[in-house]
Design an enzyme around this catalytic site. Structure first.
Site, short mmCIF file in Angstrom:
data_model
loop_
_atom_site.label_atom_id
_atom_site.label_comp_id
_atom_site.label_asym_id
_atom_site.label_seq_id
_atom_site.Cartn_x
_atom_site.Cartn_y
_atom_site.Cartn_z
N PHE A 41 31.49 -89.69 -16.60
CA PHE A 41 31.23 -90.74 -17.58
C PHE A 41 32.18 -91.92 -17.33
O PHE A 41 33.31 -91.75 -16.90
CB PHE A 41 31.44 -90.22 -19.00
CG PHE A 41 30.29 -89.41 -19.55
CD1 PHE A 41 29.18 -89.10 -18.80
CD2 PHE A 41 30.33 -88.96 -20.87
CE1 PHE A 41 28.13 -88.37 -19.32
CE2 PHE A 41 29.29 -88.22 -21.41
CZ PHE A 41 28.19 -87.93 -20.63
N CYS A 99 34.70 -86.27 -15.66
CA CYS A 99 34.39 -85.16 -14.77
C CYS A 99 34.96 -85.36 -13.36
O CYS A 99 34.84 -84.46 -12.53
CB CYS A 99 32.88 -84.97 -14.70
SG CYS A 99 32.15 -84.70 -16.32
N HIS A 117 29.08 -76.57 -15.67
CA HIS A 117 29.85 -77.78 -15.38
C HIS A 117 31.28 -77.57 -15.89
O HIS A 117 31.52 -77.54 -17.10
CB HIS A 117 29.20 -78.97 -16.08
CG HIS A 117 29.70 -80.31 -15.65
ND1 HIS A 117 30.85 -80.47 -14.90
CD2 HIS A 117 29.23 -81.56 -15.86
CE1 HIS A 117 31.05 -81.75 -14.67
NE2 HIS A 117 30.08 -82.43 -15.25
N HIS A 155 27.95 -83.15 -6.72
CA HIS A 155 28.27 -83.12 -8.15
C HIS A 155 27.17 -82.35 -8.88
O HIS A 155 27.47 -81.49 -9.69
CB HIS A 155 28.42 -84.54 -8.69
CG HIS A 155 28.86 -84.61 -10.10
ND1 HIS A 155 30.05 -84.06 -10.53
CD2 HIS A 155 28.30 -85.15 -11.21
CE1 HIS A 155 30.20 -84.26 -11.82
NE2 HIS A 155 29.14 -84.91 -12.27
#
Length: 413
Positions: free
Chosen positions: A397, A161, A338, A301
Site C-alpha cells: 500500500f 508489505c 500474506h 508478490h
C-alpha cells in the site's frame, strides 16, 4: 568507494507452514497449506473467518518466559527468526560492528486492539505497564539487540508489505556504507485481530472463502478473490564478503541487487499498467549488473487479489520481454497467506533455498488459467530447476515497490 560484495550467512523463519528454515522449506515444496479457520480470536461475527496462523509456536522455546509475557506476538516471531539466523551465522558481536534492521507494517497492532477492547468492555483504563513497549514497532529490534549484544546501527522500517524486503535493502546499504560488517535483517508481522480483519474486509482486500480455507489463497488463478491474512517472521544475516571470509563463515548466497521506488499513484491500488513495479525490477537488475535473461526464477508478490496479480503480470512482461514466457514465476502466498512485513524476508529465503537445492516452490491452487495472467506460475507442484539468480518482489500500500535479487555464491568471481 568500491562496491562491497554482500553475502547471506544465516537465515531464520517462523511461518504458517513451519517453524525453522528447514521445516518451512520442506513444507513449501510438499504443497502444505497454512490456512485454516481463525483460532487466535473470536471471528464468528466477522465477514472473514480464515487466516494463516503460525501453529505450535511456544514463545518460551525461544526466549525467557518473562520476556514472552512482555512482548507482542510479532516481536516473538522476530526474536525467534533472528535467533535462528544468528545461531547459524555466528557473527562476532564483540567488536560492535553488527547492526539490525527490522521491517514491520503494523507493529503491535494486535496488542493495541486487544487493549482497547478490554477498556471498552471493562470501562477501566487500568492497563499493563508493558502496553506501550509491546505496541512500539522498534522494540522488537531492541529485544533482539539486547539478547545478542548487537551494538551497531539499529533501524525499524515500515513500508507496508514491502517492509521486510526494505529491511534487507537498508541492511545492504549500511554494509555498503561501511557502517557495519554484518547486519541482521528481520521482517515480522502479526495483524490477526478483529480490527484488522474488519478493516481489510471492508476494503474488499480479503478472500471470503470461509468454507474452503485451504483453497482460498490462489495467486494468479482466474477465481481468486482476495488475499488471506498471514503472520510470521523471517531473518537473514547479511555480511560483507570480506567479513565472512575472515571468519570462514558459510556463505549461503550473494545479494546482487536491491531497489525501491514509489508509484506516486494511489494509496491502496498499484498503478494499472504496472509502471512502478516494472521500474523497481529494472532498477534492481541494473544495480546487480544483470540482463533480464540472467534471472532464472521470480518469487512474485502475487497476493491473490484480482487487480494486483494482473498488474504484476503486466510488469513482469514489460521487464522480461520474450524471456517472460520461459521464466518460472511462483507465489508462495498460496501456502502461507500474506505475511505482510514478514513476507519480503521469508520469500527471499525461498529464493535462496531454490538456488541452493535446485527446486522451485509451487503456486498452490492455480487451477483456472486467467488470460490476463498467462505466465509459468509453477502450478501446484514443486519443480526441479537449475537456478543461479532469483528475484523476490514485494509491493505494498502507498505504491511501495521493492525488488531483491540473490545469486549463487561464486567465490572465484
Amino acid at each position: 568507494m568500491a562496491k562491497r560484495r554482500i553475502v547471506v550467512t544465516g537465515m531464520g523463519a517462523v511461518t504458517p507452514v513451519g517453524i525453522g528454515v528447514r521445516t518451512y522449506w520442506r513444507n513449501l515444496l510438499a504443497g502444505e497449506s497454512g490456512i485454516a479457520e481463525i483460532r487466535r480470536f473470536d471471528a464468528d461475527k466477522l465477514p472473514v473467518r480464515i487466516a494463516a496462523e503460525v501453529k505450535d509456536f511456544a514463545a518460551a522455546d525461544f526466549m525467557p518466559r518473562k520476556l514472552a509475557a512482555q512482548t507482542d506476538i510479532f516481536m516473538q516471531f522476530a526474536i525467534a527468526a533472528a535467533g535462528e539466523a544468528l545461531a547459524a551465522s555466528r557473527p562476532n558481536a564483540a567488536e560492535g560492528r553488527i547492526g539490525i534492521v527490522l521491517g514491520t507494517a503494523l507493529g503491535g497492532i494486535s496488542t493495541a486492539a486487544q487493549a482497547q477492547e478490554q477498556i471498552a468492555q471493562s470501562g477501566s483504563y487500568r492497563v499493563s505497564p508493558h502496553l506501550v513497549p509491546k505496541m512500539l514497532a522498534n522494540i522488537a529490534a531492541a529485544h533482539i539487540a539486547i539478547a545478542h549484544g548487537i551494538r551497531g546501527p539499529s533501524y525499524t522500517v515500515s513500508t507496508a508489505c514491502s517492509s521486510g524486503a526494505d529491511a534487507v535493502g537498508l541492511a545492504a546499504m549500511l554494509l555498503q556504507a561501511g557502517l557495519a560488517d554484518a547486519v541482521v535483517a528481520v521482517g515480522a508481522e502479526s495483524i490477526l485481530c478483529g480490527l484488522m480483519d474488519a478493516g481489510l474486509a471492508a476494503a474488499r482486500a480479503l478472500s471470503t472463502r470461509n468454507g474452503d480455507p485451504v483453497r482460498a489463497s490462489r495467486p494468479f488463478d482466474r477465481e481468486r478473490d482476495g488475499f488471506v491474512m498471514g503472520e510470521g517472521g523471517g531473518a537473514v544475516v547479511l555480511e560483507t564478503l570480506d567479513s565472512a571470509l575472515r571468519r570462514d563463515a558459510e556463505v549461503l548466497a550473494e545479494l546482487l541487487g536491491y531497489a525501491s521506488c514509489t508509484d506516486a499513484y494511489h494509496v491502496t491500488s498499484p498503478e494499472p499498467d504496472g509502471r512502478g513495479e516494472a521500474q523497481c525490477m529494472r532498477l534492481a537488475l541494473a544495480q546487480a549488473g544483470l540482463a533480464p535473461a540472467d534471472v532464472g526464477y521470480v518469487n512474485a508478490h502475487g497476493t491473490s487479489t484480482p487487480v494486483g496479480d494482473e498488474i504484476e503480470t503486466k510488469a513482469l512482461k514489460a521487464v522480461f520481454g520474450e524471456h517472460a514466457s520461459r521464466l518460472p514465476v511462483s507465489s508462495t502466498k498460496g501456502a502461507t497467506g500474506h505475511l505482510m512485513g514478514a513476507g519480503g524476508v521469508t520469500e527471499l529465503i525461498a529464493c535462496i533455498q531454490a538456488i541452493r537445492e535446485g527446486v522451485l516452490p509451487p503456486t498452490l491452487n492455480y487451477e483456472h488459467p486467467d488470460p490476463a495472467c498467462d505466465l509459468d506460475y509453477v502450478p501446484n507442484e514443486a519443480r526441479p530447476a537449475d537456478v543461479s539468480v532469483a528475484m523476490s518482489n514485494a509491493f505494498g500500500f502507498g505504491g511501495q515497490n521493492s525488488s531483491l535479487i540473490v545469486g549463487k555464491y561464486r567465490g572465484d568471481d
